[in-house]
Write a protein that holds these residues in place. Structure first.
Motif, PDB file in Angstrom:
ATOM      1  N   ASP A   1       0.741  -0.967  -0.185  1.00  0.00           N
ATOM      2  CA  ASP A   1      -0.126  -0.014  -0.054  1.00  0.00           C
ATOM      3  C   ASP A   1       0.748   1.231   0.125  1.00  0.00           C
ATOM      4  O   ASP A   1       0.533   2.166  -0.844  1.00  0.00           O
ATOM      5  N   ALA A   2       1.926   1.159   0.857  1.00  0.00           N
ATOM      6  CA  ALA A   2       2.894   2.336   0.750  1.00  0.00           C
ATOM      7  C   ALA A   2       3.487   2.720  -0.383  1.00  0.00           C
ATOM      8  O   ALA A   2       3.845   3.773  -0.526  1.00  0.00           O
ATOM      9  N   LEU A   3       4.055   1.683  -1.152  1.00  0.00           N
ATOM     10  CA  LEU A   3       4.732   1.626  -2.386  1.00  0.00           C
ATOM     11  C   LEU A   3       3.940   1.688  -3.633  1.00  0.00           C
ATOM     12  O   LEU A   3       4.620   1.935  -4.675  1.00  0.00           O
ATOM     13  N   LYS A   4       2.640   1.730  -3.552  1.00  0.00           N
ATOM     14  CA  LYS A   4       1.798   1.797  -4.807  1.00  0.00           C
ATOM     15  C   LYS A   4       2.042   2.986  -5.628  1.00  0.00           C
ATOM     16  O   LYS A   4       1.666   2.759  -6.742  1.00  0.00           O
ATOM     17  N   ASP A   5       2.565   3.879  -5.014  1.00  0.00           N
ATOM     18  CA  ASP A   5       2.723   5.101  -5.838  1.00  0.00           C
ATOM     19  C   ASP A   5       4.005   5.454  -6.681  1.00  0.00           C
ATOM     20  O   ASP A   5       4.299   6.345  -7.182  1.00  0.00           O
ATOM     21  N   MET A   6       5.000   4.432  -6.522  1.00  0.00           N
ATOM     22  CA  MET A   6       6.134   4.608  -7.245  1.00  0.00           C
ATOM     23  C   MET A   6       5.892   4.694  -8.527  1.00  0.00           C
ATOM     24  O   MET A   6       5.002   3.954  -9.240  1.00  0.00           O
ATOM     25  N   LYS A   7       6.732   5.490  -9.277  1.00  0.00           N
ATOM     26  CA  LYS A   7       6.558   5.745 -10.679  1.00  0.00           C
ATOM     27  C   LYS A   7       8.002   5.049 -11.496  1.00  0.00           C
ATOM     28  O   LYS A   7       7.521   4.399 -12.549  1.00  0.00           O
TER      29      LYS A   7
ATOM     30  N   ILE B   1      11.989   5.881  -0.724  1.00  0.00           N
ATOM     31  CA  ILE B   1      11.849   5.134  -2.025  1.00  0.00           C
ATOM     32  C   ILE B   1      10.827   5.662  -2.902  1.00  0.00           C
ATOM     33  O   ILE B   1      11.130   5.982  -4.137  1.00  0.00           O
ATOM     34  N   VAL B   2       9.490   6.152  -2.248  1.00  0.00           N
ATOM     35  CA  VAL B   2       8.567   6.612  -3.225  1.00  0.00           C
ATOM     36  C   VAL B   2       9.066   8.119  -3.742  1.00  0.00           C
ATOM     37  O   VAL B   2       8.843   8.329  -4.887  1.00  0.00           O
ATOM     38  N   ARG B   3       9.732   8.908  -2.840  1.00  0.00           N
ATOM     39  CA  ARG B   3       9.960  10.382  -3.287  1.00  0.00           C
ATOM     40  C   ARG B   3      11.160  10.147  -4.408  1.00  0.00           C
ATOM     41  O   ARG B   3      10.758  10.739  -5.386  1.00  0.00           O
ATOM     42  N   LEU B   4      12.236   9.240  -4.208  1.00  0.00           N
ATOM     43  CA  LEU B   4      12.959   8.991  -5.140  1.00  0.00           C
ATOM     44  C   LEU B   4      12.622   8.641  -6.729  1.00  0.00           C
ATOM     45  O   LEU B   4      12.675   8.929  -7.506  1.00  0.00           O
ATOM     46  N   SER B   5      11.512   7.603  -6.416  1.00  0.00           N
ATOM     47  CA  SER B   5      10.715   7.008  -7.540  1.00  0.00           C
ATOM     48  C   SER B   5       9.922   8.200  -8.323  1.00  0.00           C
ATOM     49  O   SER B   5      10.016   8.262  -9.469  1.00  0.00           O
ATOM     50  N   GLN B   6       9.597   9.059  -7.605  1.00  0.00           N
ATOM     51  CA  GLN B   6       8.601  10.129  -7.990  1.00  0.00           C
ATOM     52  C   GLN B   6       9.287  11.351  -8.735  1.00  0.00           C
ATOM     53  O   GLN B   6       8.798  12.094  -9.562  1.00  0.00           O
ATOM     54  N   GLY B   7      10.606  11.449  -8.001  1.00  0.00           N
ATOM     55  CA  GLY B   7      11.513  12.676  -8.310  1.00  0.00           C
ATOM     56  C   GLY B   7      10.998  13.821  -7.744  1.00  0.00           C
ATOM     57  O   GLY B   7      11.393  14.864  -8.181  1.00  0.00           O
ATOM     58  N   GLU B   8      10.303  13.559  -6.537  1.00  0.00           N
ATOM     59  CA  GLU B   8       9.759  14.863  -5.823  1.00  0.00           C
ATOM     60  C   GLU B   8      10.167  14.598  -4.515  1.00  0.00           C
ATOM     61  O   GLU B   8       9.849  13.755  -3.721  1.00  0.00           O
TER      62      GLU B   8
ATOM     63  N   ALA C   1       7.033  -4.298  -3.850  1.00  0.00           N
ATOM     64  CA  ALA C   1       7.024  -2.907  -4.582  1.00  0.00           C
ATOM     65  C   ALA C   1       6.061  -3.170  -6.135  1.00  0.00           C
ATOM     66  O   ALA C   1       6.192  -4.359  -6.272  1.00  0.00           O
ATOM     67  N   PRO C   2       5.512  -2.142  -6.602  1.00  0.00           N
ATOM     68  CA  PRO C   2       5.087  -2.255  -7.910  1.00  0.00           C
ATOM     69  C   PRO C   2       5.911  -2.865  -8.971  1.00  0.00           C
ATOM     70  O   PRO C   2       7.036  -2.727  -8.651  1.00  0.00           O
ATOM     71  N   LYS C   3       5.336  -3.692 -10.012  1.00  0.00           N
ATOM     72  CA  LYS C   3       6.464  -4.116 -11.226  1.00  0.00           C
ATOM     73  C   LYS C   3       6.116  -3.374 -12.381  1.00  0.00           C
ATOM     74  O   LYS C   3       5.441  -2.543 -12.508  1.00  0.00           O
ATOM     75  N   ASP C   4       7.452  -3.327 -13.022  1.00  0.00           N
ATOM     76  CA  ASP C   4       7.485  -2.752 -14.323  1.00  0.00           C
ATOM     77  C   ASP C   4       6.684  -3.425 -15.460  1.00  0.00           C
ATOM     78  O   ASP C   4       6.146  -4.607 -15.249  1.00  0.00           O
ATOM     79  N   SER C   5       6.829  -3.093 -16.568  1.00  0.00           N
ATOM     80  CA  SER C   5       6.062  -3.716 -17.795  1.00  0.00           C
ATOM     81  C   SER C   5       6.688  -5.068 -17.967  1.00  0.00           C
ATOM     82  O   SER C   5       6.007  -6.055 -18.817  1.00  0.00           O
TER      83      SER C   5
END
Length: 234
Positions: free
Chosen positions: A19-25, A120-127, A58-62
């Motif tokens: 739930d916490a990592l779902k917003d990773m981009k 991790i989430v913020r690094l992933s989002q770049g924000e 964590a979420p998965k890529d394509s």
């Protein structure tokens, strides 16, 4: 040690991590420095296992691969010496992002899991989530080397806020193309010599360039002003 941390790997924790990592981009690389040949490194194995557990959550890529790329760097493997040097790693376990400019020295467990996940989430989002004035100050006023050491314990509920703020200052420094801020979150029980060096009586204790500046979580503005004051010519 393994039994003590068995609850870390429960379905309940996995669901909370998902739930916490779902917003990773975007994907994030994390380097976990351990020494499997060192019997005294009692947190090495649990840190390695937990970071792999976080990656599984964590979420998965394509391609079906985790967006959190975990690299285990074992000192026992002589081929890894160059990475220990590149990241300036002296202690194990260390969990490092961004070539070691963002790191935990010691296991990021207990309350620190919250700071780990949010980093991790913020690094992933770049924000970074820092204020616009803070970001401008990092770009324009921090031009020399700064080392921030945030001393924490796993049971401290306020420590993640201090850890995250320090990490995000280092992140913005790298986004500005400077990478002149190192944020090192130090687990006090595993690194008692560092806690003693700063005469830590309560946590979080924040040292900037080896001078204790804050006990407790500082306001963002005060934190940045102190970094600007304490930066030293490299």
């Amino acid at each position: 040690m393994e039994e003590e941390y068995a609850e870390l790997f429960s379905d309940e924790v996995k669901n909370a991590l998902q739930d916490a990592l779902k917003d990773m981009k975007n994907s994030v690389d994390v380097y976990v420095f351990i020494d499997s040949s060192n019997e005294n490194c009692q947190y090495c194995n649990v840190t390695k296992k937990f970071m792999q557990f976080v990656a599984d959550s964590a979420p998965k890529d394509s391609d079906g691969q985790s967006l959190l790329k975990v690299h285990i760097i074992d000192r026992a493997d002589g081929d890894n010496k160059s990475l220990f040097e590149k990241f300036s790693i002296e202690r194990v376990p260390t969990v490092a992002f961004y070539d070691g400019y963002i790191r935990w020295t010691g296991a990021p467990l207990g309350e620190e899991i919250r700071a780990l996940v949010e980093t991790i989430v913020r690094l992933s989002q770049g924000e970074s989530g820092l204020g616009a004035e803070t970001i401008e100050a990092i770009k324009n006023k921090i031009n020399n080397k700064v080392v921030i050491e945030t001393i924490v314990t796993p049971s401290c509920p306020y420590c993640p806020y201090a850890a995250l703020m320090a990490h995000m200052v280092a992140f913005e420094s790298c986004k500005a193309g400077k990478c002149n801020v190192i944020s090192n979150v130090v687990e006090a029980y595993e690194n008692q010599d560092i806690a003693e060096k700063y005469q830590v009586m309560s946590v979080p204790t924040i040292a900037i360039n080896e001078s204790v500046e804050f006990i407790g979580v500082p306001y963002e503005e005060n934190f940045i002003n102190s970094i600007i004051e304490k930066q030293k010519a490299s």
